[in-house]
Design a protein around this motif. Structure first.
Motif, PDB file in Angstrom:
ATOM      1  N   GLN A  64       0.880  -1.212  -0.111  1.00 60.24           N
ATOM      2  CA  GLN A  64       0.091  -0.190   0.076  1.00 60.24           C
ATOM      3  C   GLN A  64       0.808   1.200   0.072  1.00 60.24           C
ATOM      4  OE1 GLN A  64      -3.175   0.245  -0.116  1.00 60.24           O
ATOM      5  NE2 GLN A  64      -3.552   2.290   0.429  1.00 60.24           N
ATOM      6  N   LEU A  65       2.051   1.311   0.887  1.00 57.64           N
ATOM      7  CA  LEU A  65       2.859   2.323   0.955  1.00 57.64           C
ATOM      8  C   LEU A  65       3.365   2.638  -0.377  1.00 57.64           C
ATOM      9  CD1 LEU A  65       4.250   3.881   3.864  1.00 57.64           C
ATOM     10  CD2 LEU A  65       5.796   3.380   2.019  1.00 57.64           C
ATOM     11  N   TRP A  67       2.550   1.849  -3.556  1.00 63.09           N
ATOM     12  CA  TRP A  67       1.845   2.082  -4.249  1.00 63.09           C
ATOM     13  C   TRP A  67       1.389   3.566  -4.258  1.00 63.09           C
ATOM     14  CZ3 TRP A  67      -0.339   0.636  -8.515  1.00 63.09           C
ATOM     15  CH2 TRP A  67      -1.889   1.139  -9.166  1.00 63.09           C
ATOM     16  N   GLN A  68       1.273   4.153  -3.038  1.00 64.19           N
ATOM     17  CA  GLN A  68       1.121   5.654  -3.014  1.00 64.19           C
ATOM     18  C   GLN A  68       2.321   6.224  -3.242  1.00 64.19           C
ATOM     19  OE1 GLN A  68      -0.072   6.023   1.312  1.00 64.19           O
ATOM     20  NE2 GLN A  68      -2.098   4.987   0.951  1.00 64.19           N
ATOM     21  N   GLU A  69       3.324   5.587  -2.847  1.00 64.52           N
ATOM     22  CA  GLU A  69       4.632   6.521  -3.567  1.00 64.52           C
ATOM     23  C   GLU A  69       4.807   6.427  -5.029  1.00 64.52           C
ATOM     24  OE1 GLU A  69       7.244   8.183  -1.897  1.00 64.52           O
ATOM     25  OE2 GLU A  69       5.633   7.979  -0.216  1.00 64.52           O
ATOM     26  N   LEU A  70       4.091   5.480  -5.627  1.00 65.11           N
ATOM     27  CA  LEU A  70       4.308   5.474  -7.302  1.00 65.11           C
ATOM     28  C   LEU A  70       3.192   5.968  -7.881  1.00 65.11           C
ATOM     29  CD1 LEU A  70       4.660   1.603  -7.476  1.00 65.11           C
ATOM     30  CD2 LEU A  70       6.551   3.387  -7.956  1.00 65.11           C
ATOM     31  N   ALA A  71       2.080   6.980  -7.162  1.00 69.50           N
ATOM     32  CA  ALA A  71       0.985   7.526  -7.640  1.00 69.50           C
ATOM     33  C   ALA A  71       1.483   8.540  -8.580  1.00 69.50           C
ATOM     34  CB  ALA A  71       0.243   8.455  -6.437  1.00 69.50           C
ATOM     35  N   GLY A  72       0.628   8.482  -9.766  1.00 68.37           N
ATOM     36  CA  GLY A  72       1.060   9.381 -10.659  1.00 68.37           C
ATOM     37  C   GLY A  72       2.044   8.850 -11.848  1.00 68.37           C
ATOM     38  N   LEU A  98       1.465  -5.944  -5.667  1.00 71.82           N
ATOM     39  CA  LEU A  98       1.882  -4.711  -6.793  1.00 71.82           C
ATOM     40  C   LEU A  98       1.543  -5.205  -8.063  1.00 71.82           C
ATOM     41  CD1 LEU A  98       4.884  -3.148  -4.975  1.00 71.82           C
ATOM     42  CD2 LEU A  98       2.905  -1.940  -5.249  1.00 71.82           C
ATOM     43  N   LEU A  99       2.137  -6.436  -8.424  1.00 72.76           N
ATOM     44  CA  LEU A  99       1.911  -6.825  -9.685  1.00 72.76           C
ATOM     45  C   LEU A  99       0.292  -7.026 -10.159  1.00 72.76           C
ATOM     46  CD1 LEU A  99       4.584  -9.461  -9.166  1.00 72.76           C
ATOM     47  CD2 LEU A  99       4.578  -7.967 -11.231  1.00 72.76           C
ATOM     48  N   GLN A 100      -0.375  -7.362  -8.974  1.00 73.54           N
ATOM     49  CA  GLN A 100      -1.922  -7.544  -9.220  1.00 73.54           C
ATOM     50  C   GLN A 100      -2.424  -6.191  -9.596  1.00 73.54           C
ATOM     51  OE1 GLN A 100      -3.103  -9.334  -5.657  1.00 73.54           O
ATOM     52  NE2 GLN A 100      -2.621 -11.534  -6.517  1.00 73.54           N
ATOM     53  N   ARG A 101      -1.718  -4.940  -9.242  1.00 77.33           N
ATOM     54  CA  ARG A 101      -2.291  -3.741  -9.380  1.00 77.33           C
ATOM     55  C   ARG A 101      -1.804  -3.186 -10.804  1.00 77.33           C
ATOM     56  NH1 ARG A 101      -2.654  -0.391  -3.800  1.00 77.33           N
ATOM     57  NH2 ARG A 101      -3.698  -2.013  -2.533  1.00 77.33           N
ATOM     58  N   GLY A 102      -1.009  -3.820 -11.497  1.00 80.30           N
ATOM     59  CA  GLY A 102      -0.554  -3.306 -12.630  1.00 80.30           C
ATOM     60  C   GLY A 102       1.162  -3.008 -12.560  1.00 80.30           C
TER      61      GLY A 102
END
Ligand SMILES: NC(=O)C1=CN([C@@H]2O[C@H](COP(=O)(O)OP(=O)(O)OC[C@H]3O[C@@H](n4cnc5c(N)ncnc54)[C@H](OP(=O)(O)O)[C@@H]3O)[C@@H](O)[C@H]2O)[C@@H](O)CC1
Ligand SMILES: [K+]
Length: 512
Positions: A64-65, A67-72, A98-102
């Motif tokens: 989750q963290l 993912w938030q750092e990768l936002a945008g 993360l892989l499941q989120r692309g």
């Protein structure tokens, strides 16, 4: 500017938790292991499961963290370094999410055997394996790297290929998210001598560890994110003070207070060789908010003090606390002066040269303020013994002297002889910038601590509040300000800080 350290608390679901930012607990590896075992024993499947619920919760929060750092970022790319233990397991399960989120995740296995279930789950989700050379070549093109090589099972240092990668990542400036701690550090240690990863963010589990908050290791950790796994940890033996803790204890005068009730502090500091120390200590005492300061040092300093700080009284009289020793130099009557001050039966700060003439007993109400070299001399050990294990050194000094001890330095440690619920507890003051590492900072700090003792704080809190206040003031005034200039800016920091702590949150001065 906020002097608070860049802390955040996360629940295992990855949402910021609403915990009050007070006294951060620091857990040892042994405490984490014991709590983890108890928690895992209660899980379905027991402690021998390859992938515990704890690991999945840790991985979820980590993912989750990240993912938030990768936002945008369009088509984000992440490089994962995996080691042989459960730290690697956390990284692999986070990679699966993360892989499941692309997110495209490539992975370098730095050890022949890695967490089997985590590896299977991540590869099934599309993990790409690369080797050591490819992991270095990939650095310029990835958005961030996840360091899941070693966690709380770490010994200091890295295998050579990982050390090479860590140096390359640091040179290129690749943002690294460290899982639990930057690999190469050891959780319970403050040193960062061996090769290690330099992280932009460290995501740790259950509680902060010493390496996250004590220098020089803390500098390798970047921003710290604590994921609360509800491990049911025991009361912490080491804690880190937050600005709010200082705010609620700083003595603020009430309508019934006058100069005597606020506290009169005596300053026996300076000598003909070092008159400046007397001036600096007096400056620290005055700007920390003493009701009255009496200067008891040498004539040259007294004259300068009368001109620069006309509210200071020169000469003896009743005091509620005293500082002795800063800038004394070698003096034949050092022990005598300390013993005479002990007769007054008020709390004392014993600084610098006074530390070489301590009486064998009667120091229960005293605060000693050594730096690492002075503490080493006090304990008759090497300076590197103190800097390698400051927690042990400060505890030994308490055992040896019976006094409260503030070990000064980039990280400032306070331990006391008890009366506050736990004899062995060590507290870390709020950290500040390294600008305060200069001649005279110790003198102003000692004066501030004496004022806080005169104002009714316990030796432990006088030490913690003075050290934290100096650090926070330096943080609000970055740059090469001399120590008396920093001291003169303390009132501004005090006003700013106490303004943030509602009167209802104020603690009685004697409260720990
Ligand atoms: N506790 C908790 O609540 C939770 C814990 N969780 C996670 O578990 C992690 C701890 O896992 P862990 O015990 O498997 O240890 P870990 O650090 O992965 O590796 C140890 C291995 O590395 C090796 N090794 C070490 N240093 C080395 C060096 N310098 N150079 C070379 N080798 C070195 C060491 O070898 P050895 O010392 O045995 O020879 C051993 O093989 C923890 O940090 C967290 O991420 C979460 O999942 C859930 C909640
Ligand atoms: K790590």
């Amino acid at each position: 500017m906020t002097p608070a350290r860049p802390w955040r608390w996360w629940s295992a679901s990855g949402r910021r938790s609403g915990r009050t930012p007070v006294m951060r607990d620091i857990a040892s590896v042994a405490e984490i292991r014991a709590a983890e075992e108890a928690t895992m024993a209660a899980e379905p499947g027991g402690p021998d499961r390859g992938t515990s619920d704890l690991m999945l919760r840790a991985a979820e929060a980590l993912a989750q963290l990240v993912w938030q750092e990768l936002a945008g970022r369009p088509e984000p790319r992440v490089l994962l370094l995996v080691g042989p233990g459960n730290n690697g397991g956390d990284g692999l399960w986070a990679a699966q999410r993360l892989l499941q989120r692309g997110v495209r995740v490539s992975c370098w296995r730095t050890a022949p055997d890695v967490h089997a279930e985590g590896w299977a789950a991540a590869t099934e989700a599309g993990l790409t394996e690369i080797d050591a050379a490819e992991a270095i070549a990939a650095l310029p093109s990835i958005d961030l790297a996840i360091d899941a090589v070693f966690g709380i099972g770490a010994r200091p240092g890295l295998p050579d290929p990982v050390a090479t990668w860590a140096a390359a990542a640091s040179d290129i400036g690749t943002p690294v998210v460290a899982v639990d701690l930057p690999s190469g550090l050891a959780a319970d240690r403050v040193s960062a001598d061996a090769p290690h990863v330099r992280a932009a963010i460290t995501v740790t589990f259950g509680a902060a560890k010493l390496c996250h908050l004590a220098q020089p290791a803390a500098s390798a950790c970047g921003r710290l994110e604590v994921v609360d796994l509800d491990l049911g940890l025991p009361p912490a033996q080491v804690r880190a003070v937050e600005p709010h803790d200082v705010a609620v204890r700083w003595p603020v005068p009430g309508p019934l207070d006058d100069k005597y009730r606020r506290g009169v502090v005596g300053i026996d500091a300076g000598s003909s060789s070092y008159p400046g120390a007397g001036i600096l200590a007096t400056t620290g005492a005055l700007y920390a908010g003493a009701g009255m300061v009496r200067f008891l040092g040498p004539e040259q300093a007294a004259q300068a003090i009368s001109l620069r700080m006309p509210s200071v009284t020169i000469g003896p009289g009743r005091v509620q606390a005293m500082l002795l020793g800063s800038g004394w130099g070698d003096r034949a009557d050092a022990r005598e002066r300390i013993e005479a001050a002990l007769e007054l039966d008020v709390p004392l700060v014993l600084d610098a040269d006074a530390l070489r003439s301590l009486p064998a007993s009667g120091l229960e109400n005293c605060l000693l303020t050594p730096h690492a070299g002075e503490l080493a001399a006090l304990l008759d050990i090497g300076r590197t013994d103190v800097t390698a294990d400051p927690i042990a050194a400060v505890r030994r000094a308490v055992d040896r002297t019976g006094a409260t001890v503030l070990l000064k330095g980039a990280t400032q440690y306070v331990a006391g002889p008890g009366g506050d619920g736990d004899d062995r507890r060590v507290d870390l003051a709020v950290p500040g910038p390294a600008w305060t590492g200069q001649a005279g900072s110790g003198d102003t700090l000692a004066g501030m601590a004496a004022t806080l003792l005169a104002g009714g704080l316990t030796p432990r809190w006088a030490a913690l509040a003075a050290a934290s206040m100096q650090a926070m003031t330096a943080a609000r005034n970055p740059g090469p300000w001399p120590p008396d200039e920093i001291a003169a800016r303390v009132p501004d920091t005090v006003a700013w800080l106490v303004d943030q702590a509602p009167a209802t949150a104020r603690l009685s001065n004697q409260t720990q």
